[in-house]
Motif scaffolding. Structure first.
Motif, PDB file in Angstrom:
ATOM      1  N   GLN A 128       0.828  -1.209   0.000  1.00 57.45           N
ATOM      2  CA  GLN A 128       0.000   0.000   0.000  1.00 57.45           C
ATOM      3  C   GLN A 128       0.860   1.255   0.000  1.00 57.45           C
ATOM      4  OE1 GLN A 128      -2.544  -0.524   3.430  1.00 57.45           O
ATOM      5  NE2 GLN A 128      -4.091  -1.658   2.273  1.00 57.45           N
ATOM      6  N   GLN A 129       1.951   1.219   0.742  1.00 57.77           N
ATOM      7  CA  GLN A 129       2.843   2.378   0.797  1.00 57.77           C
ATOM      8  C   GLN A 129       3.538   2.595  -0.539  1.00 57.77           C
ATOM      9  OE1 GLN A 129       3.119   4.438   3.584  1.00 57.77           O
ATOM     10  NE2 GLN A 129       4.140   5.759   2.105  1.00 57.77           N
ATOM     11  N   ALA A 130       3.997   1.504  -1.149  1.00 61.82           N
ATOM     12  CA  ALA A 130       4.672   1.601  -2.447  1.00 61.82           C
ATOM     13  C   ALA A 130       3.723   2.143  -3.515  1.00 61.82           C
ATOM     14  CB  ALA A 130       5.202   0.230  -2.872  1.00 61.82           C
ATOM     15  N   ILE A 131       2.501   1.640  -3.530  1.00 55.11           N
ATOM     16  CA  ILE A 131       1.508   2.099  -4.506  1.00 55.11           C
ATOM     17  C   ILE A 131       1.152   3.558  -4.272  1.00 55.11           C
ATOM     18  CG2 ILE A 131      -0.904   1.826  -5.239  1.00 55.11           C
ATOM     19  CD1 ILE A 131      -0.535  -1.203  -4.742  1.00 55.11           C
ATOM     20  N   ALA A 132       1.013   3.942  -3.002  1.00 57.36           N
ATOM     21  CA  ALA A 132       0.689   5.336  -2.683  1.00 57.36           C
ATOM     22  C   ALA A 132       1.806   6.273  -3.108  1.00 57.36           C
ATOM     23  CB  ALA A 132       0.424   5.474  -1.178  1.00 57.36           C
ATOM     24  N   ASN A 133       3.042   5.853  -2.923  1.00 61.30           N
ATOM     25  CA  ASN A 133       4.186   6.703  -3.275  1.00 61.30           C
ATOM     26  C   ASN A 133       4.338   6.869  -4.785  1.00 61.30           C
ATOM     27  OD1 ASN A 133       4.909   7.136  -0.607  1.00 61.30           O
ATOM     28  ND2 ASN A 133       6.373   5.447  -0.554  1.00 61.30           N
ATOM     29  N   LEU A 134       4.004   5.821  -5.535  1.00 64.04           N
ATOM     30  CA  LEU A 134       4.179   5.871  -6.990  1.00 64.04           C
ATOM     31  C   LEU A 134       2.937   6.364  -7.720  1.00 64.04           C
ATOM     32  CD1 LEU A 134       6.110   2.538  -7.665  1.00 64.04           C
ATOM     33  CD2 LEU A 134       7.038   4.857  -7.618  1.00 64.04           C
ATOM     34  N   GLY A 135       1.764   6.046  -7.187  1.00 66.28           N
ATOM     35  CA  GLY A 135       0.527   6.376  -7.891  1.00 66.28           C
ATOM     36  C   GLY A 135       0.010   7.766  -7.600  1.00 66.28           C
ATOM     37  N   LYS A 136       0.865   8.736  -7.594  1.00 62.30           N
ATOM     38  CA  LYS A 136       0.488  10.129  -7.354  1.00 62.30           C
ATOM     39  C   LYS A 136       1.273  11.014  -8.307  1.00 62.30           C
ATOM     40  CE  LYS A 136       4.010  10.797  -3.774  1.00 62.30           C
ATOM     41  NZ  LYS A 136       4.267  11.129  -2.345  1.00 62.30           N
ATOM     42  N   ASP A 137       0.884  12.270  -8.421  1.00 62.77           N
ATOM     43  CA  ASP A 137       1.600  13.195  -9.293  1.00 62.77           C
ATOM     44  C   ASP A 137       3.067  13.268  -8.887  1.00 62.77           C
ATOM     45  OD1 ASP A 137      -0.707  13.750 -10.660  1.00 62.77           O
ATOM     46  OD2 ASP A 137      -1.156  15.609  -9.592  1.00 62.77           O
ATOM     47  N   GLY A 138       3.935  12.978  -9.835  1.00 67.69           N
ATOM     48  CA  GLY A 138       5.365  13.024  -9.554  1.00 67.69           C
ATOM     49  C   GLY A 138       5.906  11.755  -8.926  1.00 67.69           C
ATOM     50  N   GLY A 139       5.035  10.751  -8.725  1.00 65.60           N
ATOM     51  CA  GLY A 139       5.465   9.517  -8.080  1.00 65.60           C
ATOM     52  C   GLY A 139       6.607   8.825  -8.805  1.00 65.60           C
ATOM     53  N   PHE A 140       6.554   8.793 -10.108  1.00 66.70           N
ATOM     54  CA  PHE A 140       7.641   8.252 -10.927  1.00 66.70           C
ATOM     55  C   PHE A 140       8.607   9.357 -11.349  1.00 66.70           C
ATOM     56  CE2 PHE A 140       5.154   4.428 -11.303  1.00 66.70           C
ATOM     57  CZ  PHE A 140       6.063   3.437 -11.609  1.00 66.70           C
ATOM     58  N   LEU A 141       8.045  10.434 -11.865  1.00 65.69           N
ATOM     59  CA  LEU A 141       8.867  11.485 -12.466  1.00 65.69           C
ATOM     60  C   LEU A 141       9.875  12.080 -11.486  1.00 65.69           C
ATOM     61  CD1 LEU A 141       9.289  13.098 -15.084  1.00 65.69           C
ATOM     62  CD2 LEU A 141       7.645  14.770 -14.228  1.00 65.69           C
ATOM     63  N   ASN A 142       9.477  12.251 -10.227  1.00 61.23           N
ATOM     64  CA  ASN A 142      10.350  12.903  -9.253  1.00 61.23           C
ATOM     65  C   ASN A 142      11.175  11.929  -8.417  1.00 61.23           C
ATOM     66  OD1 ASN A 142       9.278  15.365 -10.097  1.00 61.23           O
ATOM     67  ND2 ASN A 142       7.681  15.353  -8.526  1.00 61.23           N
ATOM     68  N   ASN A 143      11.065  10.643  -8.723  1.00 63.32           N
ATOM     69  CA  ASN A 143      11.828   9.628  -7.999  1.00 63.32           C
ATOM     70  C   ASN A 143      12.884   9.055  -8.940  1.00 63.32           C
ATOM     71  OD1 ASN A 143      12.805   7.316  -6.708  1.00 63.32           O
ATOM     72  ND2 ASN A 143      10.826   6.818  -5.801  1.00 63.32           N
ATOM     73  N   LEU A 144      14.123   9.439  -8.733  1.00 62.56           N
ATOM     74  CA  LEU A 144      15.191   9.031  -9.647  1.00 62.56           C
ATOM     75  C   LEU A 144      15.422   7.521  -9.663  1.00 62.56           C
ATOM     76  CD1 LEU A 144      17.830  11.858  -9.065  1.00 62.56           C
ATOM     77  CD2 LEU A 144      16.080  11.674 -10.848  1.00 62.56           C
ATOM     78  N   ASP A 145      14.983   6.815  -8.624  1.00 60.08           N
ATOM     79  CA  ASP A 145      15.171   5.364  -8.579  1.00 60.08           C
ATOM     80  C   ASP A 145      14.246   4.637  -9.556  1.00 60.08           C
ATOM     81  OD1 ASP A 145      17.164   5.377  -6.660  1.00 60.08           O
ATOM     82  OD2 ASP A 145      15.763   5.284  -4.985  1.00 60.08           O
ATOM     83  N   VAL A 146      13.115   5.232  -9.874  1.00 62.18           N
ATOM     84  CA  VAL A 146      12.143   4.557 -10.737  1.00 62.18           C
ATOM     85  C   VAL A 146      11.723   5.401 -11.946  1.00 62.18           C
ATOM     86  CG1 VAL A 146      11.220   3.138  -8.864  1.00 62.18           C
ATOM     87  CG2 VAL A 146      10.219   5.382  -9.317  1.00 62.18           C
ATOM     88  N   ARG A 147      12.247   6.587 -12.052  1.00 66.84           N
ATOM     89  CA  ARG A 147      11.860   7.473 -13.161  1.00 66.84           C
ATOM     90  C   ARG A 147      12.088   6.790 -14.508  1.00 66.84           C
ATOM     91  NH1 ARG A 147      14.147  13.635 -14.204  1.00 66.84           N
ATOM     92  NH2 ARG A 147      12.836  14.106 -16.012  1.00 66.84           N
ATOM     93  N   ILE A 148      11.101   6.886 -15.385  1.00 65.67           N
ATOM     94  CA  ILE A 148      11.174   6.226 -16.690  1.00 65.67           C
ATOM     95  C   ILE A 148      11.850   7.152 -17.699  1.00 65.67           C
ATOM     96  CG2 ILE A 148       9.832   5.176 -18.554  1.00 65.67           C
ATOM     97  CD1 ILE A 148       7.626   4.634 -16.513  1.00 65.67           C
ATOM     98  N   PRO A 149      12.998   6.736 -18.218  1.00 67.39           N
ATOM     99  CA  PRO A 149      13.708   7.569 -19.204  1.00 67.39           C
ATOM    100  C   PRO A 149      13.199   7.277 -20.612  1.00 67.39           C
ATOM    101  CG  PRO A 149      15.011   5.641 -18.740  1.00 67.39           C
ATOM    102  CD  PRO A 149      13.759   5.524 -17.881  1.00 67.39           C
TER     103      PRO A 149
END
Length: 235
Positions: A50-71
């Protein structure tokens, strides 16, 4: 009698047994029931996913996280380099942003699949995960959920990429690349598959981080049951 009294006083004045000491004592782990072990693990995994989904499934969840940002896909590296050389950075940045936004919209749909996987977990699975490495639960999820997750993600990603404007951004990117676009491989055109794969990988990466945190950090164990089980197992 005096000697017995002295022993009792010594025990009373001794510091409380630490979690580490309990973990080293097999008798402590033995007091854990199978039900407690399974419930604690399911509770921990539910919290982590639930925490992982909440962190990623929000505005900037992927874009602002360099560990998972999609290039940009590797096939578009030359196009990106050319655009940035020509001062057209905004087109490359816009495309990256729209891909990540599509992933952010798709991720919340994973909640049901993970909940089902946790609910179906057996006692043998639970014991194996509890005694396994820091990413044992993440490996379990990959084994039980990855195929279904990708199948479920693809139509969601397709819809999300349309809503986020990925296709439009891609066309704009290619139009600005000019003649260089004709040398792109087929991998550059399967955008939905690319975003889907990166979204799934990013989600598992975040779940692994949450799992490791619960195992290693006592403060991350938010309930008495989690503290008891993971503490007794020396996790």
């Amino acid at each position: 009698l005096d000697t017995l009294k002295q022993k009792i006083e010594t025990i009373k004045s001794a510091p409380e047994t630490t979690t580490a000491t309990n973990a080293a004592n097999p008798a402590v782990a033995a007091v854990l029931s199978d039900e407690e072990m399974v419930r604690a693990l399911k509770e921990a995994l539910t919290k982590g996913t639930q925490q992982a989904i909440a962190n990623l499934g929000k505005d900037g969840g992927f874009l602002n996280n360099l560990d998972v940002r999609i290039p940009l896909p590797d096939e578009l590296a030359k196009v990106e380099k050319l655009l940035r050389k020509l001062g057209q950075d905004k087109y490359a940045d816009q495309f990256v942003a729209t891909m990540n936004q599509a992933a952010e919209k798709a991720v919340p749909e994973a909640a049901t699949l993970f909940a089902d996987s946790i609910a179906q977990m057996s006692l043998a699975d639970a014991k194996s995960i509890l005694k396994g490495p820091d990413d044992a639960a993440t490996q379990y999820f990959r084994k039980t959920s990855e195929a279904k997750l990708k199948e479920r993600f693809l139509p969601i990603v397709k819809s999300a990429t349309d809503q986020a404007g990925v296709t439009a951004a891609y066309k704009k990117l290619i139009s600005k690349a000019g003649p260089a676009a004709q040398f792109l491989g087929t991998g550059a055109t399967d955008l939905d598959g690319y975003v889907e794969g990166k979204a799934v990988d990013g989600l598992f990466k975040m779940i692994a981080a949450e799992e490791k945190n619960i195992r290693a950090n006592p403060l991350a164990r938010s309930t008495d049951l989690l503290k008891k089980v993971f503490g007794a197992l020396g996790k």
